[in-house]
Design an enzyme around this catalytic site. Structure first.
Site, short mmCIF file in Angstrom:
data_model
loop_
_atom_site.label_atom_id
_atom_site.label_comp_id
_atom_site.label_asym_id
_atom_site.label_seq_id
_atom_site.Cartn_x
_atom_site.Cartn_y
_atom_site.Cartn_z
CB SER A 106 6.16 3.28 -0.46
OG SER A 106 5.31 3.69 -1.52
CE1 TYR A 130 0.71 0.27 -5.41
CE2 TYR A 130 1.90 2.19 -4.61
CZ TYR A 130 0.89 1.26 -4.47
OH TYR A 130 0.05 1.32 -3.39
CB THR A 156 1.44 -3.24 -4.10
OG1 THR A 156 2.36 -3.14 -3.02
CG2 THR A 156 0.03 -2.94 -3.60
CE LYS A 225 1.56 -3.93 1.57
NZ LYS A 225 0.63 -2.96 0.97
CG HIS A 249 -3.43 -0.76 -0.18
ND1 HIS A 249 -2.73 -1.17 -1.28
CD2 HIS A 249 -2.97 0.50 0.08
CE1 HIS A 249 -1.91 -0.22 -1.67
NE2 HIS A 249 -2.02 0.80 -0.86
#
Ligand SMILES: Cc1cc2nc3c(=O)[nH]c(=O)nc-3n(C[C@H](O)[C@H](O)[C@H](O)COP(=O)(O)O)c2cc1C
Length: 355
Positions: A106, A130, A156, A225, A249
């Site tokens: 992440s 992100y 994402t 995603k 998510h």
């Protein structure tokens, strides 16, 4: 008692973690309908076993974006893993590497990309992205991904704003100050944060038109995603991405959405083989992965399941969860009369029906 399935690990994790942290990991948005729906949808599907097939030798191995993996189950990106256990993301990377699968790191990790790469140099790793309004920070993350051998960028797209996670609101959950998130720290001062504050620096203005700018930051394969419709899957194909993850998510964003297992057929049909389709949300059993393959996914990802293992016993616990899911997957393949993931077809799952 030794946990023998993911649900056992979850129960043990609930007893191990501080309640606010457990709520952050376990919770979803709103009434948690999407969260529960994801799990139920896999359960509702039924496998159709075929018999009198020689299943002495069964391999769970496959490839994702050309990378060999021991099974079609990857580790989904989940934020702030040090909150689960001091082993954190480096531990999860070691677990994924030992289990022979991809670890998706992440952006909101509590270790740097370099530390995670160093923890499992031979493991396959992807970076979940992100995009921060400060493009310098985002560019630096992508550059680090290239430098440290990450095999793909996973953008994402389902979180331009944070879902309303009511467990966190009730518990007043904050990431403790001593647990740093380096990417967020790079955008400014770090003094702990609520999940909402963590995503505060995210750019919510991204569009299909700005995708190219992000893709061109590196030569790495580019994955989206958080796709939940045939329309967006078709757009992803037109924009030349390499793979998509059908995902809500883990039920943490928009609550009133369909379970990912229910969406998979329409997405697979829209994509028509133009890119690899993965799915996540509610995958708790190896058999769920076989169902995902039967509905046309190349692989599934698990978020919470390996997190529960990490919470219970660090890297070793996460590895045990991945290994037990691989064993379940192998057994389900064998009992379906398949000796490899490639042999799973639509005929191995019964048609969707209402509960
Ligand atoms: C605690 C937690 C943190 C997460 N953090 C991220 C994240 O930082 N980036 C992201 O793309 N997805 C994140 N997700 C979503 C997961 O990647 C994945 O889509 C989801 O967990 C799949 O559902 P499952 O937990 O039922 O397997 C997170 C999920 C959880 C449970």
């Amino acid at each position: 008692m030794e946990p023998v399935c993911v649900a056992d690990y979850e129960e043990l994790a609930e007893r191990t973690l501080e309640p606010g942290a457990f709520g952050y990991y376990a919770g979803g948005a709103g009434d948690e309908q999407a969260l529960a729906g994801n799990v139920e949808a896999w359960r509702r599907l039924r496998l159709r076993p075929r018999v009198l097939v020689d299943v002495t030798e069964v391999s769970t191995a496959t490839t994702v974006l050309g990378t060999p993996v021991s099974m079609p189950l990857l580790v989904a990106p989940t934020a702030i893993q040090r909150l689960a256990h001091p082993d954190g993301e480096p531990g999860m990377a070691r677990a994924a590497a030992a289990a022979g699968t991809v670890m998706c790191l992440s952006t909101l990790a509590t270790a740097t990309l370099e530390q995670v790469a160093a923890a499992a140099p031979d493991g396959a790793r992807w970076l979940q992205l992100y995009v921060f309004r400060d493009r310098g920070v985002t560019r630096s993350l992508v550059d680090q991904a290239v430098e440290h051998g990450y095999g793909a960028i996973v953008l994402t797209v389902d979180a331009p704003r944070l879902g309303r996670r009511e467990r966190d609101l009730r518990s007043g959950f904050r990431v403790p100050e001593e647990i740093t998130v380096p990417s967020v720290a790079a955008t400014g001062r770090w003094a702990g944060a609520t999940p909402l504050e963590l995503l505060g620096a995210i750019d919510s203005s991204l569009t299909w038109g700005t995708l190219e700018e992000l893709r061109s930051m590196s030569p790495l394969p580019f994955v989206l995603k958080g796709i939940q419709t045939a329309e967006d899957a078709a757009l992803a194909c037109e924009h030349g991405v390499d793979a998509i993850v059908v995902s809500n998510h883990g039920g943490r964003q928009l609550d009133a959405v369909a379970p990912t297992a229910d969406l998979l057929p329409e997405v697979v049909e829209a994509v028509a083989g133009r890119l690899e389709v993965y799915v996540d949300g509610g995958v708790r059993r190896g058999g769920d992965v076989v169902k995902a393959l039967a509905l046309g996914a190349r692989a599934a990802l698990a978020g919470r399941a390996p997190l529960w293992g990490l919470a219970c016993a660090g890297a070793a616990g996460a590895e045990r969860v991945l290994e037990l899911m691989r064993n379940e997957l192998e057994l389900a393949l064998a009992l379906c009369g398949c000796t490899s993931p490639e042999q799973v077809s639509r005929a191995h799952v019964s048609e969707l029906h209402n509960p």
